[in-house]
Design a protein around this motif. Structure first.
Motif, PDB file in Angstrom:
ATOM      1  N   ALA A   1       0.828  -1.216   0.000  1.00  0.00           N
ATOM      2  CA  ALA A   1       0.000   0.000   0.000  1.00  0.00           C
ATOM      3  C   ALA A   1       0.861   1.264   0.000  1.00  0.00           C
ATOM      4  CB  ALA A   1      -0.931  -0.005   1.205  1.00  0.00           C
ATOM      5  N   LEU A   2       2.096   1.168   0.512  1.00  0.00           N
ATOM      6  CA  LEU A   2       2.925   2.375   0.642  1.00  0.00           C
ATOM      7  C   LEU A   2       3.240   3.058  -0.697  1.00  0.00           C
ATOM      8  CD1 LEU A   2       5.292   1.399   3.592  1.00  0.00           C
ATOM      9  CD2 LEU A   2       3.338   2.960   3.613  1.00  0.00           C
ATOM     10  N   PRO A   3       3.721   2.311  -1.726  1.00  0.00           N
ATOM     11  CA  PRO A   3       3.970   2.992  -3.011  1.00  0.00           C
ATOM     12  C   PRO A   3       2.705   3.622  -3.576  1.00  0.00           C
ATOM     13  CG  PRO A   3       4.728   0.712  -3.088  1.00  0.00           C
ATOM     14  CD  PRO A   3       4.089   0.902  -1.764  1.00  0.00           C
TER      15      PRO A   3
ATOM     16  N   ILE B   1       2.327   7.483  -4.725  1.00  0.00           N
ATOM     17  CA  ILE B   1       1.954   7.926  -6.079  1.00  0.00           C
ATOM     18  C   ILE B   1       0.669   8.762  -6.037  1.00  0.00           C
ATOM     19  CG2 ILE B   1       1.408   7.182  -8.426  1.00  0.00           C
ATOM     20  CD1 ILE B   1       3.123   4.721  -7.912  1.00  0.00           C
ATOM     21  N   VAL B   2      -0.263   8.399  -5.133  1.00  0.00           N
ATOM     22  CA  VAL B   2      -1.473   9.208  -4.971  1.00  0.00           C
ATOM     23  C   VAL B   2      -1.075  10.633  -4.579  1.00  0.00           C
ATOM     24  CG1 VAL B   2      -3.445   9.592  -3.438  1.00  0.00           C
ATOM     25  CG2 VAL B   2      -3.097   7.355  -4.461  1.00  0.00           C
ATOM     26  N   ALA B   3      -0.128  10.744  -3.634  1.00  0.00           N
ATOM     27  CA  ALA B   3       0.324  12.067  -3.184  1.00  0.00           C
ATOM     28  C   ALA B   3       0.961  12.837  -4.340  1.00  0.00           C
ATOM     29  CB  ALA B   3       1.310  11.920  -2.028  1.00  0.00           C
ATOM     30  N   VAL B   4       1.810  12.140  -5.133  1.00  0.00           N
ATOM     31  CA  VAL B   4       2.439  12.795  -6.288  1.00  0.00           C
ATOM     32  C   VAL B   4       1.359  13.301  -7.249  1.00  0.00           C
ATOM     33  CG1 VAL B   4       3.906  12.439  -8.308  1.00  0.00           C
ATOM     34  CG2 VAL B   4       4.582  11.468  -6.122  1.00  0.00           C
ATOM     35  N   SER B   5       0.341  12.447  -7.523  1.00  0.00           N
ATOM     36  CA  SER B   5      -0.704  12.836  -8.470  1.00  0.00           C
ATOM     37  C   SER B   5      -1.432  14.088  -8.001  1.00  0.00           C
ATOM     38  CB  SER B   5      -1.732  11.710  -8.654  1.00  0.00           C
ATOM     39  OG  SER B   5      -1.096  10.484  -8.801  1.00  0.00           O
TER      40      SER B   5
ATOM     41  N   THR C   1      -7.830   7.782   2.621  1.00  0.00           N
ATOM     42  CA  THR C   1      -8.821   7.016   3.387  1.00  0.00           C
ATOM     43  C   THR C   1      -9.260   5.786   2.594  1.00  0.00           C
ATOM     44  OG1 THR C   1      -9.586   9.128   4.216  1.00  0.00           O
ATOM     45  CG2 THR C   1     -10.965   7.242   4.717  1.00  0.00           C
ATOM     46  N   TYR C   2      -9.455   5.987   1.286  1.00  0.00           N
ATOM     47  CA  TYR C   2      -9.897   4.888   0.419  1.00  0.00           C
ATOM     48  C   TYR C   2      -8.870   3.756   0.419  1.00  0.00           C
ATOM     49  CZ  TYR C   2     -11.897   2.897  -3.922  1.00  0.00           C
ATOM     50  OH  TYR C   2     -12.482   2.099  -4.864  1.00  0.00           O
ATOM     51  N   VAL C   3      -7.585   4.134   0.252  1.00  0.00           N
ATOM     52  CA  VAL C   3      -6.523   3.123   0.250  1.00  0.00           C
ATOM     53  C   VAL C   3      -6.474   2.416   1.616  1.00  0.00           C
ATOM     54  CG1 VAL C   3      -4.032   2.749   0.043  1.00  0.00           C
ATOM     55  CG2 VAL C   3      -5.169   4.342  -1.489  1.00  0.00           C
ATOM     56  N   LEU C   4      -6.596   3.188   2.701  1.00  0.00           N
ATOM     57  CA  LEU C   4      -6.514   2.599   4.037  1.00  0.00           C
ATOM     58  C   LEU C   4      -7.707   1.691   4.334  1.00  0.00           C
ATOM     59  CD1 LEU C   4      -5.069   5.549   6.151  1.00  0.00           C
ATOM     60  CD2 LEU C   4      -3.904   3.516   5.297  1.00  0.00           C
TER      61      LEU C   4
ATOM     62  N   ASP D   1      -2.460   2.120 -11.367  1.00  0.00           N
ATOM     63  CA  ASP D   1      -3.183   1.585 -10.219  1.00  0.00           C
ATOM     64  C   ASP D   1      -3.400   2.646  -9.150  1.00  0.00           C
ATOM     65  OD1 ASP D   1      -3.273  -0.712 -11.555  1.00  0.00           O
ATOM     66  OD2 ASP D   1      -1.857  -1.827 -10.312  1.00  0.00           O
ATOM     67  N   ALA D   2      -2.423   3.577  -9.030  1.00  0.00           N
ATOM     68  CA  ALA D   2      -2.599   4.641  -8.046  1.00  0.00           C
ATOM     69  C   ALA D   2      -3.765   5.545  -8.458  1.00  0.00           C
ATOM     70  CB  ALA D   2      -1.329   5.458  -7.898  1.00  0.00           C
ATOM     71  N   LEU D   3      -3.918   5.765  -9.774  1.00  0.00           N
ATOM     72  CA  LEU D   3      -5.056   6.573 -10.232  1.00  0.00           C
ATOM     73  C   LEU D   3      -6.366   5.835  -9.978  1.00  0.00           C
ATOM     74  CD1 LEU D   3      -3.830   8.229 -13.536  1.00  0.00           C
ATOM     75  CD2 LEU D   3      -4.013   9.215 -11.269  1.00  0.00           C
ATOM     76  N   LEU D   4      -6.322   4.489 -10.063  1.00  0.00           N
ATOM     77  CA  LEU D   4      -7.522   3.702  -9.748  1.00  0.00           C
ATOM     78  C   LEU D   4      -7.862   3.802  -8.264  1.00  0.00           C
ATOM     79  CD1 LEU D   4      -7.066   0.442 -11.852  1.00  0.00           C
ATOM     80  CD2 LEU D   4      -8.856   2.133 -12.096  1.00  0.00           C
ATOM     81  N   ALA D   5      -6.887   4.240  -7.442  1.00  0.00           N
ATOM     82  CA  ALA D   5      -7.133   4.358  -6.004  1.00  0.00           C
ATOM     83  C   ALA D   5      -7.943   5.603  -5.660  1.00  0.00           C
ATOM     84  CB  ALA D   5      -5.813   4.369  -5.233  1.00  0.00           C
ATOM     85  N   PHE D   6      -8.232   6.464  -6.662  1.00  0.00           N
ATOM     86  CA  PHE D   6      -9.122   7.583  -6.387  1.00  0.00           C
ATOM     87  C   PHE D   6     -10.553   7.091  -6.523  1.00  0.00           C
ATOM     88  CE2 PHE D   6      -5.293   9.874  -7.489  1.00  0.00           C
ATOM     89  CZ  PHE D   6      -5.296  10.893  -6.553  1.00  0.00           C
ATOM     90  N   PRO D   7     -11.350   7.178  -5.450  1.00  0.00           N
ATOM     91  CA  PRO D   7     -12.683   6.610  -5.519  1.00  0.00           C
ATOM     92  C   PRO D   7     -13.635   7.413  -6.399  1.00  0.00           C
ATOM     93  CG  PRO D   7     -12.379   7.747  -3.445  1.00  0.00           C
ATOM     94  CD  PRO D   7     -11.060   7.780  -4.152  1.00  0.00           C
TER      95      PRO D   7
END
Lengths: 314, 278
Positions: A12-14, A18-22, A292-295, B115-121
């Motif tokens: 989950a960490l990477p 990447i979410v933060a970078v986006s 929150t979604y990832v967690l 996959d990180a973009l898929l993590a956005f709900p």
């Protein structure tokens, strides 16, 4: 089990990074000076210069990301342009409002929809099954913002049983607070029931076709023992994963329900911030909801071995 | 158990779903060319007229004909959904093909981002992109198009990975064909079946997301009608003019019902194990 948990957390960490970078890159795509964007049009030259130094705008982009992400990890999400409040406390306060609605709705929907889905699968193609699946497909097809309007029209305006618009916190007045929550919760409950029922039915059908079920029946076990002790436990896995996805998706999409019932939740905060071009709040909300979604999905995955020990053993 | 006698007729869900979608497309097609009244024409003498012989579905707070607005709204929504799905399919297919064919580190890095973009709900990513692009018709197409690209890329990449080990791909290489030619001539056509299934369900998601964004005021700006912004506009008048809140919602729900039923029928057909698992 311990190894499974560690691997899953490490995976989950990477994603979080990447979410933060986006989110960082997204806001930087907006043309103009980032310091000006973050402080708004009324900023003084002195405060702009100060923020430029703090954001490291004279340094390379990776360094700027490092500074920003370091602040985020310390709970510093910046300051709202429109309200001048710190962003994180604002988000947390609104998150509690949204979370209580989403959580209650999803728990209630699962409590009703999972057994109903299992029973529908058990009686496949009977009138009961067709009725349940039909109702679920119908509920699933009604968008929450219209379902909310219909409930508001019927229970609020026609019958006058429930307050139409507004919000009272349960902490201030629990009786009135509960009344204001009934319709938003009912809206999400009805919609998600359709989603969960169909999934529970489909995964139970898969399991009921397997040999060990025939074996359990051949042993002379009662139908209820076959269904609940043998089929249900194996069929629940996919539904459990779906419940996690639903929880996260609702946090992202709750803005429409909050708009219908004028509830000051997280979704409404984000939409209002988009209208007001309040970029620190937009950035904070997106990061918070995605994290929150990832967690939530991580916790769901970590609980998975309770239903299916094979997952941890692999 | 699954009623083999039923096999000759189309499944009831395909029939109902297909009919609903045919009605939607016909309404959108007609709405783009002709409506009973001008959907934008104000007529203050005919404010909030209840459904009747002159205005079949009534008029709104500005005296505009609701049926005409619903028809024009259908055209807008369907057009936006088609453009959005096309954009997502083109971008996702390009990324998926490239990533799946390159494999190795290129694939790993692209897919980690994907996959990180898929993590956005849900529509969160679209909301964020709208903040950057601005809330208008083109902003919504690009925002939703980008938001749905990762799911397309994932499906295409999966198909490419399973295909590239097959004999006919090796044969194409042995025949001296270049990588690019093999990819376009032999791999791409085999991605079309899974893409069709995905695009059908995506059309429903996009239509719903577009209505939700328009409902929030972040979609097509008024006075141009969409089902979402008509519903949002109905809220202040909902106790005096119920029809304003009923008809646009009914249109969205029937369309989504049609797409869900068609999707179920399609899945029943493609996956015989799940037949009946509606």
């Amino acid at each position: 089990m311990f190894r499974f948990a560690l691997t899953r957390i490490a995976m989950a960490l990477p994603t979080l990074l990447i979410v933060a970078v986006s989110v960082f890159v997204l806001i930087r795509l907006i043309p103009g000076d980032p310091a000006q964007l973050m402080l708004g049009d009324l900023a003084t030259p002195a405060s702009l210069a100060d923020l430029r130094t703090r954001l490291g705008l004279d340094q390379s982009l990776p360094v700027q990301f490092g500074i920003w992400f370091g602040n985020v990890l310390h709970g510093d999400f910046g300051q709202s342009i429109s309200s001048q409040q710190a962003v994180l406390p604002l988000i947390l306060q609104r998150f509690l409002v949204s979370a209580q609605i989403v959580l209650v709705a999803v728990v209630l929907a699962s409590l009703f929809a999972v057994p109903a889905g299992v029973i529908a699968a058990w009686r496949q193609d009977s009138a009961l099954d067709i009725g349940l699946v039909g109702a679920a497909t119908l509920l699933l097809s009604i968008p929450t913002f219209w379902l909310g309007l219909l409930l508001l029209l019927f229970f609020g305006l026609k019958l006058g049983w429930l307050p139409v618009v507004g919000y009272v916190s349960i902490a201030d007045d629990w009786k009135a607070g509960l009344l204001y929550l009934v319709m938003p919760i009912m809206t999400l409950f009805l919609h998600e029931m359709g989603v969960v029922l169909r999934m529970a039915r489909a995964s139970t059908l898969e399991v009921l076709r397997l040999d060990y079920i025939t074996h359990a029946r051949a042993k002379g076990l009662s139908e209820s023992a076959v269904l609940w002790r043998h089929a249900f436990k194996n069929a629940f896995g996919p539904t459990w994963t779906l419940i996690g996805l639903v929880l996260g998706n609702l946090l992202g999409g709750i803005a429409v329900v909050e708009t219908v019932f004028t509830i000051p939740g997280l979704g409404r905060l984000l939409v209002d911030a988009i209208f007001a071009r309040d970029y620190p709040v937009i950035q904070g909300c997106m990061l918070f909801v995605a994290f929150t979604y990832v967690l939530v999905n991580l916790v769901i995955d970590l609980c998975y071995p309770i239903f299916d020990p094979r997952v941890a053993a692999e | 158990m699954n009623g083999h006698g039923r096999m000759k007729l189309p499944a009831p869900n395909a029939l109902v779903g297909g009919t609903l979608i045919a009605i939607l497309l016909a309404t959108a097609g007609t709405g783009a060319l002709w409506t009973p009244y001008d959907p934008l024409k104000l007529s203050f003498r005919e404010k909030l007229v209840a459904p009747g012989a002159l205005h079949w579905l009534g008029t709104d707070e500005f005296g505009r004909d609701v049926l005409s607005r619903l028809m024009a709204g259908a055209a807008t929504s369907v057009w936006i959904s088609i453009l959005t799905v096309t954009l997502a399919v083109v971008m996702g297919t390009t990324i998926g093909l490239f990533s799946g064919y390159m494999r190795g580190w290129t694939d790993r890095i692209i897919m980690a981002f994907n996959d990180a973009l898929l993590a956005f709900p849900g529509i969160l990513l679209a909301l964020g992109l709208l903040a950057v692009l601005g809330a208008n018709k083109y902003g919504i197409i690009v925002a939703l198009g980008i938001a749905y690209t990762p799911s397309v890329a994932r499906v295409v990449r999966g198909t490419v990975l399973s295909l590239r080990e097959r004999e006919f791909i090796a044969a194409s290489r042995v025949m001296g064909n270049g990588e690019g030619f093999t990819m376009l001539r032999h791999i791409l056509p085999n991605c079309i079946a899974p893409l069709t299934v995905l695009a059908t369900s995506m059309f429903g998601y996009v239509l719903l997301a577009e209505s939700a964004l328009s409902f929030l005021g972040l979609g097509v700006p008024p006075p141009a009608p969409t089902w979402g912004n008509m519903l949002a506009g109905s809220r202040p008048y909902i106790d005096q003019a119920v029809w304003l809140g009923i008809f646009p919602g009914l249109c969205i729900s029937l369309t989504l019902l049609g797409i869900n039923l068609l999707g179920d029928a399609l899945r029943d057909k493609l996956d015989p194990r799940m037949r009946g698992a509606r």
